[in-house]
Design an enzyme around this catalytic site. Structure first.
Site, short mmCIF file in Angstrom:
data_model
loop_
_atom_site.label_atom_id
_atom_site.label_comp_id
_atom_site.label_asym_id
_atom_site.label_seq_id
_atom_site.Cartn_x
_atom_site.Cartn_y
_atom_site.Cartn_z
N GLY A 272 1.00 -1.27 0.06
CA GLY A 272 -0.03 -0.17 -0.01
C GLY A 272 0.88 1.21 -0.03
O GLY A 272 2.10 1.02 -0.18
N TYR A 453 28.09 -1.96 10.19
CA TYR A 453 27.88 -1.16 9.04
C TYR A 453 29.24 -1.05 8.18
O TYR A 453 30.07 -0.52 8.67
CB TYR A 453 27.55 0.22 9.20
C1 LIG Z 1 23.84 8.12 0.93
C2 LIG Z 1 22.92 7.48 1.47
C3 LIG Z 1 22.94 7.14 2.92
C4 LIG Z 1 21.82 6.42 3.64
N1 LIG Z 1 21.99 6.50 5.16
C5 LIG Z 1 20.95 5.59 5.49
C6 LIG Z 1 20.99 5.54 6.96
O1 LIG Z 1 21.72 6.19 7.64
N2 LIG Z 1 19.85 4.77 7.42
C7 LIG Z 1 18.92 4.36 7.01
O2 LIG Z 1 18.01 3.69 7.51
N3 LIG Z 1 18.92 4.45 5.50
C8 LIG Z 1 19.96 4.92 4.86
N4 LIG Z 1 19.84 4.94 3.63
C9 LIG Z 1 18.90 4.32 2.96
C10 LIG Z 1 17.54 5.12 2.48
O3 LIG Z 1 17.88 6.58 2.61
C11 LIG Z 1 16.42 4.74 3.34
O4 LIG Z 1 16.08 3.49 2.90
C12 LIG Z 1 15.25 5.71 3.43
O5 LIG Z 1 14.24 5.02 4.46
C13 LIG Z 1 14.53 5.71 2.18
O6 LIG Z 1 13.68 6.96 2.12
P1 LIG Z 1 13.10 7.39 0.78
O7 LIG Z 1 12.22 8.38 1.28
O8 LIG Z 1 14.47 7.85 -0.23
O9 LIG Z 1 12.49 6.38 0.27
P2 LIG Z 1 12.48 5.89 -1.23
O10 LIG Z 1 13.82 5.45 -1.69
O11 LIG Z 1 11.88 6.64 -2.25
O12 LIG Z 1 11.72 4.62 -1.16
C14 LIG Z 1 12.31 3.40 -0.57
C15 LIG Z 1 11.16 2.15 -0.53
O13 LIG Z 1 9.93 2.66 0.04
C16 LIG Z 1 9.01 2.74 -0.70
N5 LIG Z 1 8.01 3.88 -0.35
C17 LIG Z 1 8.64 5.28 -0.53
N6 LIG Z 1 7.61 6.16 -0.07
C18 LIG Z 1 6.42 5.27 0.28
C19 LIG Z 1 5.28 5.48 1.10
N7 LIG Z 1 4.83 6.88 1.19
N8 LIG Z 1 4.31 4.52 1.26
C20 LIG Z 1 4.78 3.35 0.75
N9 LIG Z 1 5.89 3.12 0.20
C21 LIG Z 1 6.73 3.93 -0.08
C22 LIG Z 1 9.26 2.85 -1.99
O14 LIG Z 1 8.52 2.26 -3.06
C23 LIG Z 1 10.81 1.90 -1.76
O15 LIG Z 1 10.48 0.52 -1.85
C24 LIG Z 1 20.83 5.86 3.18
C25 LIG Z 1 20.84 5.98 1.55
C26 LIG Z 1 22.01 6.57 0.94
C27 LIG Z 1 21.89 7.07 -0.50
#
Ligand SMILES: Cc1cc2nc3c(=O)[nH]c(=O)nc-3n(C[C@H](O)[C@H](O)[C@H](O)COP(=O)(O)OP(=O)(O)OC[C@H]3O[C@@H](n4cnc5c(N)ncnc54)[C@H](O)[C@@H]3O)c2cc1C
Length: 534
Positions: A272, A453
């Site tokens: 969802g 990590y």
């Molecule tokens: C440089 C870098 C550093 C990072 N550091 C961390 C860290 O310190 N800690 C950490 O936890 N993660 C980290 N991440 C991973 C990432 O940022 C996380 O997974 C974050 O939660 C993703 O958020 P987003 O808004 O970019 O989601 P997206 O990348 O846009 O989406 C992530 C997933 O969630 C789904 N999604 C997005 N929004 C919704 C919604 N409203 N409803 C349902 N599904 C949805 C998408 O379809 C996708 O499958 C890092 C990534 C990068 C590139």
């Protein structure tokens, strides 16, 4: 966090972050790369925006028109710019593909709904026309969570939630706030700061990631020892599914059956679309104090962190770098490449809160760390870490341009398994890549265990994608064999699907498929992501 960073939009299309903050490699790092790792510049320069190869958009005009009737024409975009900027996420393989000009996974259109009702209607339309829908938050996924399977679908739509960006209400009595999922973390912090509040969620992707993405991928921030993981913060949510709307979370805790919030936390858009979140909030801290401690070995530092996690009143931020990470300087990103790097293992401890509480926890931590063999280094290493905490991802682009692959991976386990897991992953990466630089830190601690990590830097071969895929597979197998989880906070996406299937077993996979079939009978939501197939 002093003040919420509000970086430029849009993010770099083939790299990380705010184009204005692109970082040069310090000269000592360049030398280290050449001398130690044999890094040579890649054969071809990165593609320019105009050179990107984009497949023709597949969606029939009638479907685009129907979507435009729901959201307004200006909120349905099929132009190259929108499609390229919504292609995949920000893992190193994602960036390598974009740098090679490969946008073959681009969505056919980007739809920007303005309300929960519009999301429900878009899902209905897409189910009717068998169009795959990828919920898109900040686009920072590093596990292939934004790269759906296309086969069998009339097209793919990226459902960008960026217009759902309001703080809807604050309940200062319950200390909760209702926020929309498209808010990026700095925007959310700025809105909450107006009420003297904070979420306390500061992942390294803080600048661009959204609240919806944090919930959907079970994110964990750098201050999780004090504020908790994001899934701990979610007390309620509204979810739009192809079968209708769910409102979940009437009370902070409940004995009324299994907790359905847990079905959607970590569901990565496959069950969802989260359209609203009720989150626990904290008073903005009056005091922030960061400091460094040194331990002779990683094992001694690990034992100290375990005691801090188990004996109450832990710091807000608590991390321990291994010898290699401490020496290279990644433990203090502002010092990266500084000659004569530190020895031993650096612990960064940060304390945030009211003055009395901070003083009490600092004292407790200091007594325990000294007893465990730690040497106090004063505030400087902690403050340097805090200043540079969001800068490391900017270096990745420069490293890629220089011919080095740099990527991270993470896992978690119980304390008793931690030494074995650490050794197993390191050995797997060394075995797969020859002579890479492998660095590690304990990034999040709990009473019963912790997460590891890893950051890996290696000279690129002629096929860096295949090179990293082999290393990642070896690390994944080592994690499974050593009793770790395939992800502590990045999620499953497509990249971890196989290991996740092994982790939850056949019956676990069947449960997920059952939920998916019930909520999304046409299978349009993020196909190929999260759900193991037989
Ligand atoms: C440089 C870098 C550093 C990072 N550091 C961390 C860290 O310190 N800690 C950490 O936890 N993660 C980290 N991440 C991973 C990432 O940022 C996380 O997974 C974050 O939660 C993703 O958020 P987003 O808004 O970019 O989601 P997206 O990348 O846009 O989406 C992530 C997933 O969630 C789904 N999604 C997005 N929004 C919704 C919604 N409203 N409803 C349902 N599904 C949805 C998408 O379809 C996708 O499958 C890092 C990534 C990068 C590139």
């Amino acid at each position: 966090m002093e003040s919420p960073l509000l970086p430029a939009e849009p993010m770099l299309w083939s790299g990380w972050g705010d184009p204005a903050r692109a970082a040069e490699l310090p000269a000592p790092v360049r030398e280290l790369l050449t001398e130690l790792l044999g890094v040579r510049p890649p054969a071809a320069p990165a593609a320019t925006f105009g050179e990107v190869r984009l497949p023709p958009a597949a969606l029939p005009q009638a479907v685009l028109a129907a979507l435009a009737a729901v959201t307004g024409e200006e909120h349905v975009r099929a132009d190259d710019d929108a499609r390229i900027r919504h292609t995949r996420g920000k893992s190193t393989p994602d960036l390598l593909l974009m740098r090679a000009g490969d946008a073959s996974d681009a969505p056919d259109a980007v739809v920007l709904p303005g309300s929960h009702e519009e999301v429900v209607e878009v899902l209905r339309l897409c189910a009717e026309h068998r169009v795959a829908v990828v919920p898109f938050g900040g686009g920072t996924s590093v596990v292939g969570g934004l790269t759906p399977a296309r086969r069998g679908y009339a097209g793919v739509v990226a459902l960008d939630l960026g217009r759902l960006d309001r703080l809807r209400s604050v309940d200062p009595v319950s200390m909760t706030a209702d926020l929309e999922p498209g808010l990026r973390a700095p925007q959310a912090e700025r809105l909450l700061a107006g009420h003297g509040l904070t979420l306390g969620h500061f992942p390294q992707s803080y600048e661009y990631a959204t609240l919806g993405g944090f919930a959907a991928a079970r994110s964990s921030g750098q201050a999780s020892a004090g504020y908790g993981r994001f899934d701990d913060m979610v007390v309620g949510m509204t979810v739009a599914t192809p079968r209708g709307t769910l409102e979940i979370g009437r009370a902070p805790k409940s004995a009324a059956g299994p907790d359905l919030r847990q079905v959607f936390l970590g569901s990565e858009g496959a069950f969802g679309v989260i359209t609203s979140l009720r989150l626990r909030v904290h008073r903005a801290p009056a005091v922030r104090a960061y400091e460094g401690w040194r331990f002779e070995t990683f094992a001694a530092g690990t034992a100290a962190l375990r005691r801090l996690a188990q004996e109450g009143a832990p710091p807000t931020v608590l991390r321990l770098s291994d010898e290699t990470e401490t020496m290279v300087g990644l433990a203090k990103p502002t010092d990266l490449g500084t000659p004569g790097g530190d020895s031993g293992c650096l612990v960064v401890a940060g304390f945030e809160g009211a003055p009395g509480d901070v003083a009490h926890r600092r004292e407790h931590a200091a007594a325990l760390l000294v007893e465990a063999g730690g040497v106090h280094l004063g505030p400087e290493p902690g403050e340097k870490w805090a200043q540079g905490r969001f800068s490391a991802p900017y270096l990745r682009d420069s490293l890629l341009a220089a011919g080095a692959t740099v990527e991270t991976l993470e896992t978690a386990c119980f304390w008793s398994d931690l030494p074995r897991l650490y050794d197993a992953v390191r050995l797997a990466l060394l075995g797969a890549l020859g002579a890479p630089l492998v660095m590690c830190h304990i990034s999040h601690v709990y009473a019963t265990g912790a997460s590891l990590y890893f950051t890996v830097v290696t000279a690129q071969t002629g096929d860096p994608l295949a090179q990293w895929a082999a290393a990642k597979r070896a690390a994944g197998e080592a994690i499974v064999a050593a009793g770790g989880t395939i992800s502590h906070h990045h999620g499953v996406g497509r990249d971890h699907l196989e290991a996740y299937a092994a982790e939850i077993g056949d019956l676990g996979g069947e449960i997920l498929r059952g939920i998916k079939e019930r909520l999304d009978p046409a299978g349009i939501l993020n196909p190929g992501v999260l759900i193991p197939v037989y």
